[in-house]
Design a protein around this motif. Structure first.
Motif, short mmCIF file in Angstrom:
data_model
loop_
_atom_site.label_atom_id
_atom_site.label_comp_id
_atom_site.label_asym_id
_atom_site.label_seq_id
_atom_site.Cartn_x
_atom_site.Cartn_y
_atom_site.Cartn_z
N ASP A 1 -10.55 -27.86 1.42
CA ASP A 1 -9.65 -27.45 2.49
C ASP A 1 -8.43 -28.37 2.46
OD1 ASP A 1 -11.58 -25.64 3.18
OD2 ASP A 1 -12.27 -26.74 4.96
N LYS A 2 -7.33 -27.92 3.02
CA LYS A 2 -6.13 -28.75 3.04
C LYS A 2 -6.37 -30.03 3.83
CE LYS A 2 -3.79 -27.28 7.26
NZ LYS A 2 -2.57 -26.81 7.90
N TYR A 3 -5.66 -31.11 3.48
CA TYR A 3 -5.67 -32.31 4.31
C TYR A 3 -4.29 -32.66 4.83
CZ TYR A 3 -4.80 -34.79 -0.16
OH TYR A 3 -4.30 -35.22 -1.39
N TYR A 4 -3.28 -31.96 4.39
CA TYR A 4 -1.99 -31.91 5.08
C TYR A 4 -1.19 -30.75 4.53
CZ TYR A 4 0.97 -34.31 1.45
OH TYR A 4 1.68 -34.66 0.32
N GLU A 5 -0.07 -30.46 5.19
CA GLU A 5 0.79 -29.40 4.70
C GLU A 5 2.25 -29.87 4.74
OE1 GLU A 5 0.08 -26.02 7.24
OE2 GLU A 5 1.81 -26.49 8.48
N THR A 6 3.04 -29.28 3.88
CA THR A 6 4.44 -29.68 3.80
C THR A 6 5.27 -28.55 3.23
OG1 THR A 6 5.96 -31.39 2.97
CG2 THR A 6 4.22 -30.65 1.49
N ALA A 7 6.55 -28.61 3.48
CA ALA A 7 7.50 -27.68 2.86
C ALA A 7 8.18 -28.41 1.70
CB ALA A 7 8.55 -27.25 3.89
N ILE A 8 9.02 -27.71 0.96
CA ILE A 8 9.87 -28.35 -0.03
C ILE A 8 11.32 -28.15 0.40
CG2 ILE A 8 8.23 -28.14 -1.92
CD1 ILE A 8 9.79 -25.75 -2.96
N VAL A 9 12.18 -29.08 0.01
CA VAL A 9 13.59 -29.01 0.41
C VAL A 9 14.49 -29.42 -0.75
CG1 VAL A 9 13.21 -29.44 2.88
CG2 VAL A 9 13.51 -31.38 1.32
N PHE A 10 15.70 -28.89 -0.69
CA PHE A 10 16.77 -29.37 -1.56
C PHE A 10 17.49 -30.51 -0.83
CE2 PHE A 10 16.54 -24.95 -3.15
CZ PHE A 10 16.62 -25.16 -4.53
N VAL A 11 17.82 -31.56 -1.58
CA VAL A 11 18.62 -32.66 -1.04
C VAL A 11 19.82 -32.85 -1.96
CG1 VAL A 11 18.69 -35.18 -0.77
CG2 VAL A 11 16.81 -33.88 0.21
N GLY A 12 20.99 -33.02 -1.36
CA GLY A 12 22.22 -33.22 -2.13
C GLY A 12 23.18 -34.12 -1.39
N PRO A 13 24.35 -34.40 -1.95
CA PRO A 13 25.32 -35.30 -1.31
C PRO A 13 25.87 -34.72 -0.01
CG PRO A 13 25.82 -34.96 -3.64
CD PRO A 13 24.78 -33.96 -3.28
N LYS A 14 26.03 -35.56 0.99
CA LYS A 14 26.63 -35.14 2.25
C LYS A 14 28.04 -34.60 2.02
CE LYS A 14 24.07 -38.42 5.15
NZ LYS A 14 24.19 -39.62 6.02
N SER A 15 28.71 -35.13 1.02
CA SER A 15 30.10 -34.75 0.76
C SER A 15 30.23 -33.39 0.09
CB SER A 15 30.75 -35.80 -0.15
OG SER A 15 30.04 -35.92 -1.38
N ASP A 16 29.13 -32.82 -0.37
CA ASP A 16 29.16 -31.54 -1.09
C ASP A 16 28.52 -30.46 -0.23
OD1 ASP A 16 29.16 -29.47 -2.88
OD2 ASP A 16 28.26 -30.59 -4.53
N LYS A 17 29.31 -29.53 0.26
CA LYS A 17 28.80 -28.47 1.14
C LYS A 17 28.19 -27.34 0.30
CE LYS A 17 30.22 -30.88 4.52
NZ LYS A 17 29.22 -31.72 5.25
N ILE A 18 26.99 -27.60 -0.19
CA ILE A 18 26.31 -26.66 -1.08
C ILE A 18 25.63 -25.56 -0.28
CG2 ILE A 18 24.49 -26.41 -2.81
CD1 ILE A 18 25.04 -29.27 -3.67
N ASP A 19 25.86 -24.33 -0.69
CA ASP A 19 25.20 -23.17 -0.12
C ASP A 19 23.96 -22.87 -0.96
OD1 ASP A 19 24.47 -20.71 0.94
OD2 ASP A 19 26.01 -19.61 -0.19
N ILE A 20 22.79 -22.93 -0.31
CA ILE A 20 21.53 -22.71 -1.04
C ILE A 20 21.28 -21.21 -1.19
CG2 ILE A 20 19.07 -23.20 -1.15
CD1 ILE A 20 20.87 -25.63 -1.46
N SER A 21 22.07 -20.61 -2.05
CA SER A 21 21.90 -19.21 -2.43
C SER A 21 22.13 -19.15 -3.93
CB SER A 21 22.93 -18.33 -1.71
OG SER A 21 24.25 -18.63 -2.15
N LYS A 22 21.85 -18.01 -4.53
CA LYS A 22 22.06 -17.90 -5.97
C LYS A 22 23.52 -18.11 -6.33
CE LYS A 22 18.23 -15.70 -8.18
NZ LYS A 22 17.86 -14.79 -9.28
N ASP A 23 24.41 -17.54 -5.53
CA ASP A 23 25.83 -17.74 -5.80
C ASP A 23 26.23 -19.19 -5.57
OD1 ASP A 23 26.23 -15.11 -6.52
OD2 ASP A 23 26.91 -14.48 -4.52
N GLY A 24 25.69 -19.78 -4.50
CA GLY A 24 26.05 -21.16 -4.18
C GLY A 24 25.53 -22.18 -5.16
#
Length: 268
Positions: free
Chosen positions: A118-141
């Protein structure tokens, strides 16, 4: 954040010596003579707040404490066996270790090779990037971006499946190498476990100029539920699951949780 996949029975050597079998180096924090000792596999790399080394070279962290509590509940002695992450599942199936406790996400691909508690914790995954770069997390972005991941992880599989046709994926042996290359500007984005990045990397001097991009990602292929892996058909799976349930019920899990987190990492 994942591949993180992970020959004979170990020979017992005199106390104080390490066993080397292929790529596996066994370090026993408990007495090495116990024949029924469970061999707990983990990748010997910093992964705070789950795995870190203190000034004395001793492993500490949430999973280290949790392993100790689960084994105590089971009444089992154990030893920690460090193994390179990308060889940890083969090591389990070749009987070099008995169980993997190493923030391993439960994915359909892995379930073909091993059984999970059985699980013993759960978590998501995330993208992390520079604060100075306004990246759009889409295929185009993300088109043309370089995304760093740890090799043999659920994150690597997920980004390959969902963005592999528009991004360059750079895989690393260890997560701290991904973080270092992001800080050095050699990659555009770091994709990993949300807890390790948000409560680890982003709180450090190295991570101060970076932020989460987009929303946390949870789907069946992203390895959101974390469990202990054992060989197919091994009844140890049920023994571990019962121990997890017991320490959740008696408050031991909460005590360990609250030492490292200000929220319930177990999830719903």
């Amino acid at each position: 954040m994942f591949t993180k996949g992970r020959l004979c029975r170990r020979q017992i050597l005199a106390a104080g010596f390490a066993l080397v079998t292929g790529m596996v180096v066994a370090q026993a924090p408990h007495q090495a003579e116990a024949a029924d000792k469970l061999r707990v596999g983990f990748a010997p790399e910093p992964y705070p707040p789950f795995w870190s080394k203190d000034a004395a070279g001793t492993w500490t962290g949430f999973e280290v404490d949790l392993i100790a509590a689960i084994m105590k509940q089971m009444g089992r002695d154990y030893e920690l066996v460090p193994i390179a992450w990308d060889g940890i599942i083969p090591a389990l199936n070749e009987n070099k270790i008995d169980v993997i406790f190493n923030s391993m996400g439960i994915t359909p691909e892995r379930q073909q090779a091993v059984d999970f508690s059985d699980k013993y914790y759960e978590t998501a995954i995330v993208f992390v990037g520079p604060k100075s770069d306004k990246i759009d997390i889409s295929k185009d972005g993300l088109k043309g971006k370089i995304v760093g991941v740890q090799t043999a992880t659920a994150q690597q599989n997920w980004v390959q499946k969902n963005y592999g046709d528009v991004v360059e994926i750079k895989a690393y042996e260890q997560q701290d190498q991904v973080n270092a290359d992001l800080a050095a500007g050699r990659i555009d984005l770091d994709l990993a476990d949300s807890i390790a990045l948000i409560q680890g990397f982003l709180t450090t001097a190295q991570g101060k100029d970076f932020e989460v991009k987009g929303d946390p990602i949870v789907d069946p292929t992203s390895g959101a539920n974390i469990g202990a892996a054992v060989r197919k058909g091994d009844p140890l799976k049920d023994e571990i699951s019962a121990a997890i349930k017991a320490i959740r019920a008696d408050g031991v899990y909460k005590t360990i949780n609250d030492k490292y987190f200000n929220f319930d990492i177990y999830g719903k």
